[in-house]
Motif scaffolding. Structure first.
Motif, mmCIF file in Angstrom:
data_model
loop_
_atom_site.group_PDB
_atom_site.id
_atom_site.type_symbol
_atom_site.label_atom_id
_atom_site.label_comp_id
_atom_site.label_asym_id
_atom_site.label_seq_id
_atom_site.Cartn_x
_atom_site.Cartn_y
_atom_site.Cartn_z
ATOM 1 N N ALA A 52 29.253 -14.881 -13.068
ATOM 2 C CA ALA A 52 28.985 -15.768 -14.212
ATOM 3 C C ALA A 52 29.798 -17.054 -14.066
ATOM 4 O O ALA A 52 30.512 -17.446 -14.980
ATOM 5 C CB ALA A 52 29.336 -15.051 -15.514
ATOM 6 N N GLY A 53 29.665 -17.670 -12.892
ATOM 7 C CA GLY A 53 30.403 -18.914 -12.625
ATOM 8 C C GLY A 53 29.954 -19.996 -13.602
ATOM 9 O O GLY A 53 28.760 -20.177 -13.830
ATOM 10 N N ARG A 54 30.908 -20.674 -14.183
ATOM 11 C CA ARG A 54 30.593 -21.657 -15.214
ATOM 12 C C ARG A 54 30.823 -23.083 -14.734
ATOM 13 O O ARG A 54 31.778 -23.353 -14.016
ATOM 14 C CB ARG A 54 31.451 -21.411 -16.461
ATOM 15 C CG ARG A 54 31.137 -20.089 -17.129
ATOM 16 C CD ARG A 54 31.855 -19.922 -18.449
ATOM 17 N NE ARG A 54 33.279 -19.688 -18.289
ATOM 18 C CZ ARG A 54 34.214 -20.564 -18.628
ATOM 19 N NH1 ARG A 54 33.884 -21.743 -19.137
ATOM 20 N NH2 ARG A 54 35.498 -20.281 -18.483
ATOM 21 N N ALA A 124 31.169 -30.866 -4.870
ATOM 22 C CA ALA A 124 32.186 -30.037 -5.524
ATOM 23 C C ALA A 124 32.213 -30.337 -7.011
ATOM 24 O O ALA A 124 31.904 -31.450 -7.438
ATOM 25 C CB ALA A 124 33.566 -30.307 -4.917
ATOM 26 N N GLY A 125 32.577 -29.316 -7.785
ATOM 27 C CA GLY A 125 32.696 -29.479 -9.233
ATOM 28 C C GLY A 125 34.039 -28.946 -9.704
ATOM 29 O O GLY A 125 34.636 -28.064 -9.068
ATOM 30 N N ILE A 126 34.492 -29.506 -10.793
ATOM 31 C CA ILE A 126 35.798 -29.139 -11.349
ATOM 32 C C ILE A 126 35.603 -28.807 -12.829
ATOM 33 O O ILE A 126 34.955 -29.571 -13.551
ATOM 34 C CB ILE A 126 36.781 -30.339 -11.242
ATOM 35 C CG1 ILE A 126 36.960 -30.772 -9.777
ATOM 36 C CG2 ILE A 126 38.129 -29.993 -11.871
ATOM 37 C CD1 ILE A 126 37.655 -32.140 -9.622
ATOM 38 N N GLY A 143 39.380 -24.967 -12.501
ATOM 39 C CA GLY A 143 38.470 -24.227 -11.613
ATOM 40 C C GLY A 143 37.784 -25.192 -10.669
ATOM 41 O O GLY A 143 37.298 -26.246 -11.090
ATOM 42 N N ILE A 144 37.742 -24.813 -9.409
ATOM 43 C CA ILE A 144 37.125 -25.694 -8.408
ATOM 44 C C ILE A 144 36.094 -24.913 -7.597
ATOM 45 O O ILE A 144 36.362 -23.805 -7.117
ATOM 46 C CB ILE A 144 38.212 -26.276 -7.467
ATOM 47 C CG1 ILE A 144 39.174 -27.142 -8.288
ATOM 48 C CG2 ILE A 144 37.578 -27.084 -6.322
ATOM 49 C CD1 ILE A 144 40.331 -27.731 -7.513
ATOM 50 N N GLY A 145 34.926 -25.505 -7.482
ATOM 51 C CA GLY A 145 33.899 -24.947 -6.609
ATOM 52 C C GLY A 145 33.547 -26.014 -5.586
ATOM 53 O O GLY A 145 33.128 -27.112 -5.959
HETATM 54 C C1 BTN Z 1 30.817 -28.493 -12.691
HETATM 55 O O1 BTN Z 1 29.899 -28.233 -13.459
HETATM 56 O O2 BTN Z 1 30.754 -29.442 -11.930
HETATM 57 C C2 BTN Z 1 32.062 -27.653 -12.663
HETATM 58 C C3 BTN Z 1 31.918 -26.495 -11.741
HETATM 59 C C4 BTN Z 1 33.166 -25.669 -11.652
HETATM 60 C C5 BTN Z 1 32.942 -24.407 -10.864
HETATM 61 C C6 BTN Z 1 34.214 -23.660 -10.647
HETATM 62 S S1 BTN Z 1 34.025 -22.364 -9.481
HETATM 63 C C7 BTN Z 1 35.586 -21.740 -9.892
HETATM 64 C C8 BTN Z 1 35.738 -21.866 -11.398
HETATM 65 N N1 BTN Z 1 35.186 -20.728 -12.096
HETATM 66 C C9 BTN Z 1 34.155 -21.046 -12.856
HETATM 67 O O3 BTN Z 1 33.497 -20.249 -13.556
HETATM 68 N N2 BTN Z 1 33.878 -22.352 -12.729
HETATM 69 C C10 BTN Z 1 34.835 -23.022 -11.876
#
Ligand code: BTN
Length: 256
Positions: A52-54, A124-126, A143-145
């Motif tokens: 459930a990555g947000r 990448a998203g933060i 959080g960083i992806g």
């Molecule tokens: C965006 O929408 O740009 C932000 C994305 C952030 C994703 C990362 S992955 C690690 C961390 N855990 C999450 O659920 N989200 C952030």
């Protein structure tokens, strides 16, 4: 087992590796709220896959198992007021930029407030979530992806290091993570040492569409304008033919 050896004094020294989890941000937030002893400044939770990555704006963060860098780090910027939280966005955006510029060169930009773009695509998203104590930031979960080896995305606007360079990425995910942590620590120490103005000027220097006339959309419709500054709260200042407009996050869209 997840072995990293960053040359840092606190970032990444405490590490929890979960092969799969809901969301690394949620894991750290849970630990903060249960006063876990794991939560020290610079502690990180890293995973191969989030169920459930947000993302920002309530979006889902899409990432194939084991292909990308996914982690969260906790900082304790108790010296910051809640209203100054954008300073953390600058710190983390700059750290990602410092780390990736060596690999990708000058087409790398930060799209306000903190999306990492290569040309017109996001790599990448933060997601920064703060826990306040009064009007101070007690904990910040960052959080960083970062898309590293993924080659197929639902989102057509996404890109990865592998797609950009045209080959499987030469560094392992733990190597990349160690390098990034070093940059996060450096930029965070810059903030802690009161160098906000130089962080801001570095940030404006890498901002996507800074000082460039382009198209945007707000609640009134599409318009032409130029980003000319960020105010002390991190709001975007856009110059148009008629006036300077000021935007909070979510109030303006970039037309790509
Ligand atoms: C965006 O929408 O740009 C932000 C994305 C952030 C994703 C990362 S992955 C690690 C961390 N855990 C999450 O659920 N989200 C952030």
């Amino acid at each position: 087992m997840y072995n990293i050896q960053p040359k840092t004094s606190f970032c990444g020294k405490n590490l929890k590796y979960l092969p799969t989890c809901h969301s690394t941000n949620d894991e750290l937030l849970k630990m903060i709220h249960s006063s876990s002893s794991f939560v020290t400044e610079g502690a990180i939770v890293v995973t191969d896959f989030q169920t459930a990555g947000r993302g920002q704006r309530g979006n889902v963060w899409e990432s194939n198992p084991g292909e990308n860098m996914i982690f969260s780090i906790v900082l304790q910027p108790v010296f910051l007021q809640a209203l100054q939280q954008f300073q953390l966005n600058m710190v983390v955006s700059l750290a990602l930029h410092d780390f990736l510029i060596v690999l990708l060169g000058h087409d790398l930009k930060i799209k306000w407030p903190n999306d990492v773009y290569y040309k017109n695509q996001k790599i990448a998203g933060i997601l920064i979530e703060n826990v306040l104590l009064g009007n101070k930031i007690n904990y910040s979960v960052i959080g960083i992806g970062l898309n590293v080896n993924q080659t197929n995305f639902q989102n057509t606007n996404a890109n990865s290091l592998r797609l950009i360079t045209g080959q499987p990425f030469e560094y392992t995910l733990p190597d990349l993570l160690s390098q990034l942590l070093e940059h996060i620590e450096n930029r965070y120490l810059q903030l802690k040492n009161g160098k906000v103005q130089s962080l801001k000027s570095d940030y404006l220097g890498i901002l996507f569409r800074f000082n460039t006339t382009s198209f945007f959309k707000d609640e009134k419709g599409e318009f032409e304008g130029k980003i000319i500054d960020i105010d002390e709260f991190g709001r975007l200042i856009v110059e148009t033919n008629f006036e300077n407009k000021i935007y909070n996050f979510k109030e303006i869209q970039f037309l790509l």
